[in-house]
Design an enzyme around this catalytic site. Structure first.
Site, PDB file in Angstrom:
ATOM      1  N   HIS B  34      34.358  29.939  21.087  1.00 50.81           N
ATOM      2  CA  HIS B  34      34.460  28.766  21.964  1.00 50.81           C
ATOM      3  C   HIS B  34      33.927  29.067  23.355  1.00 50.81           C
ATOM      4  O   HIS B  34      33.791  30.230  23.743  1.00 50.81           O
ATOM      5  CB  HIS B  34      35.926  28.362  22.088  1.00 50.81           C
ATOM      6  CG  HIS B  34      36.756  29.428  22.736  1.00 50.81           C
ATOM      7  ND1 HIS B  34      37.180  30.538  22.029  1.00 50.81           N
ATOM      8  CD2 HIS B  34      37.180  29.607  24.007  1.00 50.81           C
ATOM      9  CE1 HIS B  34      37.846  31.342  22.846  1.00 50.81           C
ATOM     10  NE2 HIS B  34      37.862  30.809  24.049  1.00 50.81           N
ATOM     11  N   HIS B 116      30.300  30.921  28.934  1.00 56.87           N
ATOM     12  CA  HIS B 116      30.047  31.987  27.958  1.00 56.87           C
ATOM     13  C   HIS B 116      30.872  31.791  26.695  1.00 56.87           C
ATOM     14  O   HIS B 116      31.881  31.085  26.699  1.00 56.87           O
ATOM     15  CB  HIS B 116      30.382  33.343  28.572  1.00 56.87           C
ATOM     16  CG  HIS B 116      31.860  33.521  28.835  1.00 56.87           C
ATOM     17  ND1 HIS B 116      32.479  32.995  29.949  1.00 56.87           N
ATOM     18  CD2 HIS B 116      32.832  34.143  28.123  1.00 56.87           C
ATOM     19  CE1 HIS B 116      33.769  33.299  29.919  1.00 56.87           C
ATOM     20  NE2 HIS B 116      34.012  33.988  28.810  1.00 56.87           N
TER      21      HIS B 116
END
Lengths: 171, 171
Positions: B34, B116
């Site tokens: 995620h 990220h």
């Protein structure tokens, strides 16, 4: 790609289920505690956006309902799976039927609907007797409102990710 | 109860991330791959329905956008976490800012936003060098449309469950 539709119960019931799943459920790391509403079905990336729209429509037509969990039971002799039994209410039956209607996409394995939250599976016969013995003493009376359903997809490693949620009865 | 907001990338990128996370990420079993949009915040059962309504509003105002993943990088010397770098586009910045605005509920740990997808963490220094060496050779160029965001909550065992998803730009 493999998809499915499920209810995730509230944190309280998930924590209780996971306290057993951690030790006794081989699928513990693949998906949080859940009630399967529509078993695995195959769909392409193209198909899934249409299916998501259909699910949105189905969810809108069904009302939120109260889910009652009563006790721990086992699927023996069919399998050594132990689960929290969820009472089959009118709201739950209606939702299940709408999701598994012939006019909608068909799932791979259709069974009679026994609403449940799995807490142990793939146990040896001895483990199964032990764990069921412990759990059948347990009072798991629990009631909660079900307000949404989840469309999930399966990754290559077997884990499930939520694609989208749909509110029951929402405009 | 602890909540957070994240993007789950498509299966293709999740499968790639998990092929590394399986071996190198201690949080592998707790959450699918995620991108964190809003770090952990505390809310009560009462507060979360209001927050969900606010998130719905924020999602409606933001448009779907293209997410570009470029390469594997490391947070060293801050930590031995390795991640897929996501380019900070206008759409992503706008969404992040709306979710982390002062007028909205405040998260526990506000950092500068470095978008990220974590693929390795809690590595020893030697493992970190090895894994980063392998991964920096890898071409991970990947582009996909982000159409929805997920509100999640954390269970007692550390795992995360999706509470609700919100479509970007939806009426």
């Amino acid at each position: 790609m493999k998809y499915g539709v499920a209810i995730f119960p509230t944190k309280k019931l998930q924590d209780l289920a996971n306290s057993y799943r951690k030790r006794y459920d081989t699928k513990y790391a693949f998906i949080p505690p859940h009630l399967t509403l529509k078993p695995t079905f195959e769909a392409t990336d193209m198909e899934i956006s249409t299916i998501a729209e259909q699910l949105k429509g189905i969810a809108q037509k069904c009302r939120p309902f109260t889910m009652n969990v009563t006790k721990a039971k086992s699927f023996q002799p069919v399998s050594n799976t132990i689960y929290f039994k969820v009472e089959l209410s009118e709201g739950l039956q209606e939702l299940h039927d709408a999701l598994n209607d012939e006019s909608f996409i068909i799932s791979e394995n259709e069974h009679a609907f026994v609403p449940h939250i799995t807490i142990a599976q793939d146990l040896s016969d001895n483990e199964h007797s032990d764990v069921l013995g412990q759990l059948s003493m347990l009072d798991v009376s629990h009631e909660e409102e079900v307000k949404r359903i989840h469309l999930l997809y399966q990754l290559e490693d077997g884990a499930w990710t939520v694609y989208e949620t749909f509110r029951l009865g929402a405009e």
